[in-house]
Design an enzyme around this catalytic site. Structure first.
Site, PDB file in Angstrom:
ATOM      1  CD  GLU A  79     105.328  40.800  62.788  1.00  0.00           C
ATOM      2  OE1 GLU A  79     105.866  41.854  63.133  1.00  0.00           O
ATOM      3  OE2 GLU A  79     104.093  40.645  62.722  1.00  0.00           O
ATOM      4  CB  CYS A 111     100.017  40.210  61.632  1.00  0.00           C
ATOM      5  SG  CYS A 111     100.705  40.605  63.214  1.00  0.00           S
ATOM      6  CB  THR A 152      99.073  41.410  73.564  1.00  0.00           C
ATOM      7  OG1 THR A 152     100.143  42.332  73.329  1.00  0.00           O
ATOM      8  CG2 THR A 152      97.975  42.116  74.330  1.00  0.00           C
ATOM      9  CB  SER A 201      98.479  49.542  67.096  1.00  0.00           C
ATOM     10  OG  SER A 201      98.069  48.839  68.253  1.00  0.00           O
ATOM     11  CG  HIS A 233      95.587  40.049  63.012  1.00  0.00           C
ATOM     12  ND1 HIS A 233      96.453  39.023  63.348  1.00  0.00           N
ATOM     13  CD2 HIS A 233      96.091  41.182  63.572  1.00  0.00           C
ATOM     14  CE1 HIS A 233      97.451  39.536  64.062  1.00  0.00           C
ATOM     15  NE2 HIS A 233      97.251  40.832  64.219  1.00  0.00           N
ATOM     16  CE  LYS A 242      89.337  47.187  71.916  1.00  0.00           C
ATOM     17  NZ  LYS A 242      88.677  48.102  72.815  1.00  0.00           N
ATOM     18  CG  ASN A 277      99.659  38.792  68.119  1.00  0.00           C
ATOM     19  OD1 ASN A 277      99.338  38.116  67.141  1.00  0.00           O
ATOM     20  ND2 ASN A 277      99.873  40.094  68.042  1.00  0.00           N
ATOM     21  CB  SER A 310     101.412  46.916  62.444  1.00  0.00           C
ATOM     22  OG  SER A 310     100.460  46.735  63.454  1.00  0.00           O
TER      23      SER A 310
HETATM   24  P1  HMG Z   1      96.376  48.863  77.958  1.00  0.00           P
HETATM   25  O1  HMG Z   1      97.221  49.974  78.416  1.00  0.00           O
HETATM   26  O2  HMG Z   1      96.295  47.658  78.820  1.00  0.00           O
HETATM   27  O3  HMG Z   1      94.890  49.395  77.628  1.00  0.00           O
HETATM   28  O4  HMG Z   1      96.868  48.424  76.526  1.00  0.00           O
HETATM   29  P2  HMG Z   1      93.674  49.803  78.555  1.00  0.00           P
HETATM   30  O5  HMG Z   1      94.132  50.364  79.846  1.00  0.00           O
HETATM   31  O6  HMG Z   1      92.788  50.630  77.675  1.00  0.00           O
HETATM   32  O7  HMG Z   1      92.955  48.406  78.908  1.00  0.00           O
HETATM   33  C1  HMG Z   1      92.596  47.518  77.920  1.00  0.00           C
HETATM   34  C2  HMG Z   1      91.104  47.178  78.091  1.00  0.00           C
HETATM   35  O8  HMG Z   1      90.919  46.571  79.354  1.00  0.00           O
HETATM   36  C3  HMG Z   1      90.172  48.397  78.055  1.00  0.00           C
HETATM   37  O9  HMG Z   1      88.997  48.012  77.375  1.00  0.00           O
HETATM   38  C4  HMG Z   1      89.859  48.615  79.519  1.00  0.00           C
HETATM   39  O10 HMG Z   1      88.623  49.279  79.746  1.00  0.00           O
HETATM   40  C5  HMG Z   1      89.812  47.190  80.014  1.00  0.00           C
HETATM   41  P3  HMG Z   1      88.591  48.695  75.972  1.00  0.00           P
HETATM   42  O11 HMG Z   1      88.422  50.136  76.243  1.00  0.00           O
HETATM   43  O12 HMG Z   1      89.754  48.457  75.038  1.00  0.00           O
HETATM   44  O13 HMG Z   1      87.369  47.965  75.564  1.00  0.00           O
HETATM   45  N1  HMG Z   1      90.009  47.029  81.464  1.00  0.00           N
HETATM   46  C6  HMG Z   1      89.267  46.196  82.223  1.00  0.00           C
HETATM   47  N2  HMG Z   1      88.262  45.357  81.923  1.00  0.00           N
HETATM   48  C7  HMG Z   1      87.728  44.615  82.921  1.00  0.00           C
HETATM   49  N3  HMG Z   1      88.162  44.665  84.200  1.00  0.00           N
HETATM   50  C8  HMG Z   1      89.173  45.493  84.549  1.00  0.00           C
HETATM   51  C9  HMG Z   1      89.775  46.304  83.530  1.00  0.00           C
HETATM   52  N4  HMG Z   1      90.779  47.205  83.515  1.00  0.00           N
HETATM   53  C10 HMG Z   1      90.895  47.650  82.248  1.00  0.00           C
HETATM   54  N5  HMG Z   1      89.599  45.524  85.805  1.00  0.00           N
HETATM   55  C11 HMG Z   1      96.889  47.327  74.414  1.00  0.00           C
HETATM   56  C12 HMG Z   1      96.140  47.511  75.730  1.00  0.00           C
HETATM   57  C13 HMG Z   1      96.123  46.354  73.558  1.00  0.00           C
HETATM   58  C14 HMG Z   1      96.975  48.680  73.712  1.00  0.00           C
HETATM   59  C15 HMG Z   1      98.315  46.779  74.728  1.00  0.00           C
HETATM   60  O14 HMG Z   1      98.209  45.500  75.269  1.00  0.00           O
HETATM   61  C16 HMG Z   1      99.206  46.733  73.503  1.00  0.00           C
HETATM   62  O15 HMG Z   1      99.879  47.715  73.170  1.00  0.00           O
HETATM   63  N6  HMG Z   1      99.274  45.549  72.783  1.00  0.00           N
HETATM   64  C17 HMG Z   1     100.109  45.388  71.594  1.00  0.00           C
HETATM   65  C18 HMG Z   1      99.563  46.120  70.386  1.00  0.00           C
HETATM   66  C19 HMG Z   1      98.365  45.422  69.775  1.00  0.00           C
HETATM   67  O16 HMG Z   1      98.118  44.254  69.986  1.00  0.00           O
HETATM   68  N7  HMG Z   1      97.619  46.172  68.922  1.00  0.00           N
HETATM   69  C20 HMG Z   1      96.470  45.616  68.258  1.00  0.00           C
HETATM   70  C21 HMG Z   1      96.231  46.259  66.880  1.00  0.00           C
HETATM   71  S1  HMG Z   1      97.698  46.218  65.867  1.00  0.00           S
HETATM   72  C22 HMG Z   1      97.776  44.574  65.303  1.00  0.00           C
HETATM   73  O17 HMG Z   1      96.869  43.823  65.428  1.00  0.00           O
HETATM   74  C23 HMG Z   1      99.057  44.162  64.650  1.00  0.00           C
HETATM   75  C24 HMG Z   1      99.965  43.305  65.507  1.00  0.00           C
HETATM   76  O18 HMG Z   1      99.447  41.974  65.587  1.00  0.00           O
HETATM   77  C25 HMG Z   1     101.392  43.297  64.927  1.00  0.00           C
HETATM   78  C26 HMG Z   1     101.601  43.004  63.443  1.00  0.00           C
HETATM   79  O19 HMG Z   1     100.810  43.336  62.565  1.00  0.00           O
HETATM   80  O20 HMG Z   1     102.694  42.487  63.149  1.00  0.00           O
HETATM   81  C27 HMG Z   1     100.097  43.803  66.929  1.00  0.00           C
END
Ligand code: HMG
Length: 390
Positions: A79, A111, A152, A201, A233, A242, A277, A310
């Site tokens: 992609e 992906c 990521t 996502s 993935h 998860k 990733n 996605s």
């Molecule tokens: P974020 O704002 O960092 O999320 O975004 P958060 O504030 O919820 O924190 C993440 C986790 O860290 C949480 O745990 C927190 O509790 C924890 P969870 O509730 O998820 O279990 N946390 C801590 N843990 C320990 N010590 C601490 C602490 N502070 C917080 N001090 C997000 C996270 C993944 C959403 C962001 O990085 C993002 O948008 N990433 C890109 C999108 C993505 O990867 N999505 C995955 C599904 S889609 C997919 O897989 C397709 C893709 O590969 C693309 C394609 O298909 O082409 C992306």
């Protein structure tokens, strides 16, 4: 006859960013990245590395060992396309000296497309035993600097030789599928960075997984505990955690959750944790990680794979690991390339990220960075010029 993977090799950039330094620079607790997201290092591509150089570098060890005879299909999943018309596969075809009597095409669905490539390759070699297919998956994961998605990112490529001699993994026929039109992550043609509804996502991923798993179960009657190992993935490693927890719960699997995760999933996440990733390549880098790290022999064992792209498309499928698979792995090569990376300062990573290549298509020469055996030398008259790096 079961077709499948005869060889698997992966490649990633010679440069990387320790996410501890990124956490400091962004004023984020290191544990959020290390524990919360499950990432420690992300690969960063230098300007003279792209999907073509990474895919060619991933495939070279396979072709050096097995030769090119019989390869009549090259499927390039990505992609991070470099051209709206010409397949990245044809650049790789040229760099690697693949046979002219060959079909070459590029595939896209976020992906997911490497999985379609693998399934199509298996069908093609089954229909024409003796023929072989080369499946390539390469991507650069890019999000905006300072965004929640920034830690990521990553980059890398996988090459798989597919044949009716699956010396690594014979694929089962069953596939659990789920397709749905949803806007969780996308990249319009005018953007270099993906647009993502991050938390949504992750929910769409899990919803898709459950539907695909249900469809797979209806065909096979299998339970999650039937698999020796499960690969998912992995946009970040906690997404796979998860995912597995979701299926353990859906199947009401008894026993200690942490124990199931450690036994069925952990070994598959070692490389992704320090690469990041790699979109289309991510699931198959998990498979390579599992094969390279399994502490007990997996000969003859069933494994599951969940592919997610996605937009969205999910496929849950499976295979059986071949007897003697450890004799045909590139474990030491994989480990050596990861051990020999240059760690960047945050400023150096940002400079590379912000480097804009002129878009007028005229002469541009790239500075030489550390790469694998191939590099992007420059662009002239709208043509990308690749060369051997050694
Ligand atoms: P974020 O704002 O960092 O999320 O975004 P958060 O504030 O919820 O924190 C993440 C986790 O860290 C949480 O745990 C927190 O509790 C924890 P969870 O509730 O998820 O279990 N946390 C801590 N843990 C320990 N010590 C601490 C602490 N502070 C917080 N001090 C997000 C996270 C993944 C959403 C962001 O990085 C993002 O948008 N990433 C890109 C999108 C993505 O990867 N999505 C995955 C599904 S889609 C997919 O897989 C397709 C893709 O590969 C693309 C394609 O298909 O082409 C992306």
């Amino acid at each position: 006859m079961n077709a499948g993977i005869e060889r698997i090799s992966f490649y990633t950039s010679r440069y990387a960013l320790d996410l501890k330094t990124l956490a400091e620079a962004r004023g984020v607790e290191w544990d959020k990245y290390r524990v919360g997201i499950g990432q420690e290092i992300m690969a960063v591509p230098p300007p003279d590395e792209d999907i073509v150089t990474m895919a060619a570098s991933a495939a070279k060890p396979i072709l050096d060992e097995c030769g090119t005879e019989g390869i009549n299909l090259v499927l390039f999943a990505t992609e991070s396309s470099i051209d709206q018309s010409k397949s990245a596969g044809l650049f790789v075809h040229g760099l690697l000296g693949l046979p002219a009597r060959c079909r070459v095409v590029e595939l896209k669905q976020a992906c997911y497309s490497a999985t379609l490539a693998l399934r199509m390759a298996a069908l093609a070699v089954n229909a024409n035993p003796g023929s072989k297919a080369l499946v390539l998956a390469a991507d650069v994961a890019r999000y905006e600097i300072g965004s929640a998605a920034e830690p990521t990112q990553g980059c890398g490529a996988v090459a798989m030789l597919v044949s009716t001699n699956p010396a690594i993994l014979a694929l089962d026929d069953a596939s659990g599928l789920h397709a749905e039109d949803v806007m969780d992550f996308w990249r319009p043609n005018y953007r270099d960075e993906a647009v993502v509804e991050g938390k949504a996502s992750t929910r769409v991923y899990l919803h898709t997984l459950q539907h695909a798993w249900q469809h797979y179960k209806e065909q096979t009657g299998r339970a999650l505990t039937d698999f020796a190992r499960c690969c998912y993935h992995s946009p970040f490693t906690n997404m796979a955690v998860k995912a597995h927890k979701t299926l353990l719960k859906a199947d009401a699997v008894a026993g200690d959750e942490a124990g199931h995760l450690q036994r069925q999933v952990d070994e598959s996440l070692r490389y992704n944790r320090i690469v990041g990733n790699t979109y289309t390549a991510s699931l198959y880098i998990c498979l390579a990680s599992l094969l390279d790290h399994a502490t007990e022999p997996l000969d003859g064992q069933p494994v599951s794979l969940f592919s997610y792209g996605s937009g969205c498309m999910g496929e849950f499928f499976s295979g059986r690991i071949a007897s003697g698979y450890r004799d045909v792995l590139y474990t030491s090569r994989h480990r050596a390339q990861l051990a020999d990376r240059t760690l960047l300062e945050v400023q150096q990573y940002e400079d590379i990220f912000n480097l804009t290549i002129p878009r007028d298509g005229w002469d541009y020469t790239f500075s030489q960075y550390r790469t694998g055996p191939f590099r992007l030398a420059g662009i002239s008259a709208h043509k990308r010029r690749y060369e051997r790096a050694d």
